[in-house]
Design an enzyme around this catalytic site. Structure first.
Site, PDB file in Angstrom:
ATOM      1  N   MET A  34      -2.513   6.990  -2.400  1.00  0.00           N
ATOM      2  CA  MET A  34      -2.664   8.342  -2.941  1.00  0.00           C
ATOM      3  C   MET A  34      -3.993   8.463  -3.693  1.00  0.00           C
ATOM      4  O   MET A  34      -4.163   9.371  -4.521  1.00  0.00           O
ATOM      5  CB  MET A  34      -1.490   8.682  -3.861  1.00  0.00           C
ATOM      6  N   LEU A  37      -8.250   4.931  -6.651  1.00  0.00           N
ATOM      7  CA  LEU A  37      -8.087   3.530  -6.247  1.00  0.00           C
ATOM      8  C   LEU A  37      -8.518   2.551  -7.337  1.00  0.00           C
ATOM      9  O   LEU A  37      -9.436   2.822  -8.117  1.00  0.00           O
ATOM     10  CB  LEU A  37      -8.897   3.282  -4.973  1.00  0.00           C
ATOM     11  N   GLU A  39      -8.210  -2.089  -8.303  1.00  0.00           N
ATOM     12  CA  GLU A  39      -8.331  -3.401  -7.634  1.00  0.00           C
ATOM     13  C   GLU A  39      -7.123  -3.757  -6.787  1.00  0.00           C
ATOM     14  O   GLU A  39      -7.234  -4.519  -5.827  1.00  0.00           O
ATOM     15  CB  GLU A  39      -8.572  -4.495  -8.676  1.00  0.00           C
ATOM     16  N   HIS A  41      -5.499  -1.688  -4.844  1.00  0.00           N
ATOM     17  CA  HIS A  41      -5.734  -1.084  -3.529  1.00  0.00           C
ATOM     18  C   HIS A  41      -6.800  -1.863  -2.751  1.00  0.00           C
ATOM     19  O   HIS A  41      -6.683  -2.043  -1.535  1.00  0.00           O
ATOM     20  CB  HIS A  41      -6.186   0.369  -3.695  1.00  0.00           C
ATOM     21  N   ASP A 154       5.371  -1.319  -5.861  1.00  0.00           N
ATOM     22  CA  ASP A 154       6.400  -0.301  -5.607  1.00  0.00           C
ATOM     23  C   ASP A 154       7.468  -0.968  -4.743  1.00  0.00           C
ATOM     24  O   ASP A 154       7.552  -0.729  -3.532  1.00  0.00           O
ATOM     25  CB  ASP A 154       5.766   0.905  -4.917  1.00  0.00           C
TER      26      ASP A 154
END
Ligand code: AMP
Length: 296
Positions: A34, A37, A39, A41, A154
């Protein structure tokens, strides 16, 4: 200077890029994000690169996974910064559709996951995983990747998407990245930028508490004492962590829970395959933080 990254905003252009790679026999990895960003990501992009020759990163703040009272309008957005980050991370393509491109006029189909989507986040955010599953289902169809990379940060989302891929026969492999943390243990998150300096200094207590629970559960499972009510001990550990978090200044605890790591159902302490996970969601001021750790 790093070359600007190729960015497409409609499905036709996306499919053209993918078709060119496919006709050259190249494999494709997808990293859904989403944006805003960090680290974590970037580490997903590096992992995708190990599994595929081309890496597509999607940036889409998905409205259908936010409830009306949640932070959609103030979710951090920094597309220019993200494109610079992804060029430096050597991703191949950014897929950044607008809301109209993703959800065209008359859009009316949802993927409604059950199983691991129930409970935890599913209790607190009842529409969340239908939004996540639907947008990821669409991303999987749009990009048709060989692998899709997600973070353990997540964890329930990861379980839901593994289940989706299994249940709907989606021909891709899901690869998971362990949570990337700050030096003091706080899980990196786009929402960390909401924290005040005072909240930021309290935040690592979340990781400390769930790590403490994980070591308690590990000892409990290792002890294998006949007649010991494991669920009562686990409940005491979780309740004590919630009390400690509130006492140290957290505003609210949505849940602190210990679950079977595959199904997210109740803990199964028997069998060599049984794996366990500690998961929590808490509020620091107006910021919601989630985290989880494995029980070793
Ligand atoms: P987001 O953009 O935060 O919704 O997340 C996009 C992807 O990045 C998801 O697969 C997340 O699980 C993953 N992710 C976010 N934060 C982290 C982190 N600290 N470590 C590993 N993966 C993460």
């Amino acid at each position: 200077m790093t070359k600007p990254i190729d960015t497409v905003r409609n499905v036709i252009a996306l499919r053209q890029r993918i078709a060119t790679w496919r006709s050259a026999g190249e494999t494709i990895g997808l990293v859904p994000t989403m944006g805003a960003l960090h680290e974590g990501h970037v580490a997903l992009v590096s992992l995708a690169r190990k599994h595929a020759q081309r890496v597509v990163v999607s940036i889409f703040v998905n409205p259908t996974q936010f409830a009306a009272n949640e932070d959609l309008s103030r979710y951090p957005r920094d597309e220019a910064g993200d494109l610079t980050t992804l060029a430096a991370a050597r991703a191949d393509l950014v897929w950044a559709p607008g809301v109209q491109e993703m959800y065209g006029p008359g859009f009316a189909t949802l993927i409604q996951p059950s199983g691991s989507a129930l409970g935890l986040e599913g209790d607190i955010r009842p529409q969340h995983f239908a939004g996540v599953a639907t947008v990821c289902g669409k991303l999987f169809n749009q990009v048709a990747p060989d692998v899709a990379v997600f973070g353990e940060k997540d964890y329930q989302q990861l379980c839901v998407l593994r289940q989706l891929v299994r249940d709907l026969d989606v021909p891709l492999e899901i690869v998971a990245l362990p949570t990337v943390r700050e030096a003091d243990g706080l899980a990196r998150s786009s929402r960390n930028r909401y924290l005040s300096a005072a909240e930021r200094s309290l935040a690592p207590a979340l990781f400390r508490e769930i790590t403490y629970i994980a070591s308690g559960v590990s000892r409990l499972i290792g002890a294998k004492k006949p007649g010991l009510d494991a669920s009562a001990v686990i409940k005491r550990l979780c309740d004590a962590a919630a009390v400690a978090l509130i006492a140290s200044g957290f505003a609210k605890v949505d849940y602190v829970a210990v679950r079977d790591a595959a199904t997210l159902g109740p803990v199964t302490t028997s069998g060599p395959e049984a794996k366990t996970r500690v998961l929590a969601a808490v509020w620091l001021g107006a910021t919601r933080l989630i985290d989880n750790v494995t029980v070793a």
